[in-house]
Write a protein that holds these residues in place. Sequence first.
Motif, PDB file in Angstrom:
ATOM      1  N   SER A   9      59.122 -17.585  37.781  1.00 32.94           N
ATOM      2  CA  SER A   9      60.051 -18.261  36.890  1.00 32.94           C
ATOM      3  C   SER A   9      61.385 -18.201  37.077  1.00 32.94           C
ATOM      4  O   SER A   9      62.281 -19.159  37.074  1.00 32.94           O
ATOM      5  N   MET A  10      61.963 -17.194  37.571  1.00 30.92           N
ATOM      6  CA  MET A  10      63.603 -16.816  37.733  1.00 30.92           C
ATOM      7  C   MET A  10      63.962 -17.752  39.012  1.00 30.92           C
ATOM      8  O   MET A  10      64.859 -18.518  39.010  1.00 30.92           O
ATOM      9  N   ILE A  11      63.061 -17.434  39.986  1.00 35.83           N
ATOM     10  CA  ILE A  11      63.439 -18.189  41.297  1.00 35.83           C
ATOM     11  C   ILE A  11      63.332 -19.564  41.248  1.00 35.83           C
ATOM     12  O   ILE A  11      64.186 -20.402  41.990  1.00 35.83           O
ATOM     13  N   LYS A  12      62.248 -19.889  40.334  1.00 35.59           N
ATOM     14  CA  LYS A  12      62.311 -21.407  40.039  1.00 35.59           C
ATOM     15  C   LYS A  12      63.360 -22.077  39.599  1.00 35.59           C
ATOM     16  O   LYS A  12      63.810 -23.148  39.992  1.00 35.59           O
ATOM     17  N   GLN A  13      63.924 -21.149  38.380  1.00 33.25           N
ATOM     18  CA  GLN A  13      65.000 -21.584  37.720  1.00 33.25           C
ATOM     19  C   GLN A  13      66.202 -21.995  38.771  1.00 33.25           C
ATOM     20  O   GLN A  13      66.949 -22.706  38.689  1.00 33.25           O
ATOM     21  N   ILE A  14      66.621 -20.949  39.544  1.00 37.58           N
ATOM     22  CA  ILE A  14      67.588 -20.710  40.288  1.00 37.58           C
ATOM     23  C   ILE A  14      67.428 -21.687  41.269  1.00 37.58           C
ATOM     24  O   ILE A  14      68.365 -22.692  41.672  1.00 37.58           O
ATOM     25  N   GLY A  15      66.268 -22.163  42.096  1.00 35.12           N
ATOM     26  CA  GLY A  15      65.794 -22.933  42.865  1.00 35.12           C
ATOM     27  C   GLY A  15      66.224 -24.642  42.025  1.00 35.12           C
ATOM     28  O   GLY A  15      66.865 -25.386  42.990  1.00 35.12           O
ATOM     29  N   THR A  16      65.808 -24.718  41.066  1.00 32.13           N
ATOM     30  CA  THR A  16      65.887 -26.182  40.667  1.00 32.13           C
ATOM     31  C   THR A  16      67.572 -26.207  40.215  1.00 32.13           C
ATOM     32  O   THR A  16      67.821 -27.416  40.707  1.00 32.13           O
TER      33      THR A  16
END
Length: 295
Positions: free
Chosen positions: A247-254
């Motif tokens: 979830s965190m890497i996804k948020q950073i990526g988005t």
Amino acid sequence: MKAGFVSLVGRPNAGKSTLLNRLVGQKVAIVSDKPQTTRNRIVGVHNGEGGQIVFVDTPGIHRPLHRLNVRMVDVAIQSISQSDLVCAVVDASEAVGGGDQYLADLLAKAPVPVILALNKIDLVPRNALLPRLEQWSRMAPFKELVPVSALTGENEGVLEAAFLRYLPEGEPLYPQDYLTDQPERAYVAEIVREKVLRHTRDELPFSSAVLVDQFEEVDDKGLMRLYCTILVERESQKPIIIGRGGSMIKQIGTEARQELEAFFNARVYLDLRVKTKANWRDDPRLLDEIGIREE
Ligand SMILES: Nc1nc2c(ncn2[C@@H]2O[C@H](COP(=O)(O)OP(=O)(O)OP(=O)(O)O)[C@@H](O)[C@H]2O)c(=O)[nH]1
Ligand SMILES: [Mg+2]
């Protein structure tokens, strides 16, 4: 017409990069609420009626514990003597302390005029400003002291006018459409790092870095492919960056992708991976690779 270099120098978190972005009217440098965000010198050019001001944002001056930080502080200190004028940026909402005295002593030895920008005045009651200005005026021989808010833009024009008074006359140093010396590739890494800083705390902001492994120009379908690696220092930091179920890497990526899409005016495919590299902050070759210059 005036033209010259103004270095923005100060302690970490004082608001130098926020002020740079404000003065050039565009986001050039990343900003965060964590200290030691800026790791390199970043040029941002302002063209105005009075002339061209070339601002040089620098890392915050602090006690360096790693080779990375030694390079950062060296860059900041070098820039003091490499400019026509220094703008010392200090935080009006913080009590003056030992680190400020160290900075003031450095500035007192500067071979060029120094203007003090007392920043973050939006956080301070009006009646506290004058005593703070008086306190700072005794610490080093500042040519002028200007209370400002990089966040709201208050007194931005006053500060700019002060710069122009002390800059030499001359032709513009850069073409009118030149904004920054930061390459697009480095900007990509910085935007990703900004989002990492936003979502992490404790040791992680200090011990993470971003490498651009592959940078592809916009293809004929209007898509840009960017591949980055987020470096951390310890294996135990990896799951924090990745987060529960990614979830965190996804948020950073988005967040990074959205900002890069607006910046490049293209669709962006952003691939992020996380890698551990022990003691990278003391590894000269890795520092060279991520573009942390040695003076
Ligand atoms: N309230 C308020 N906050 C500010 C102002 N200027 C900067 N900030 C905040 O202060 C924090 C640090 O800002 P930066 O611009 O990253 O500070 P810096 O001096 O470049 O920091 P380093 O790169 O770490 O040396 C961020 O959270 C900014 O939003 C201001 O005038 N008012
Ligand atoms: Mg900064």
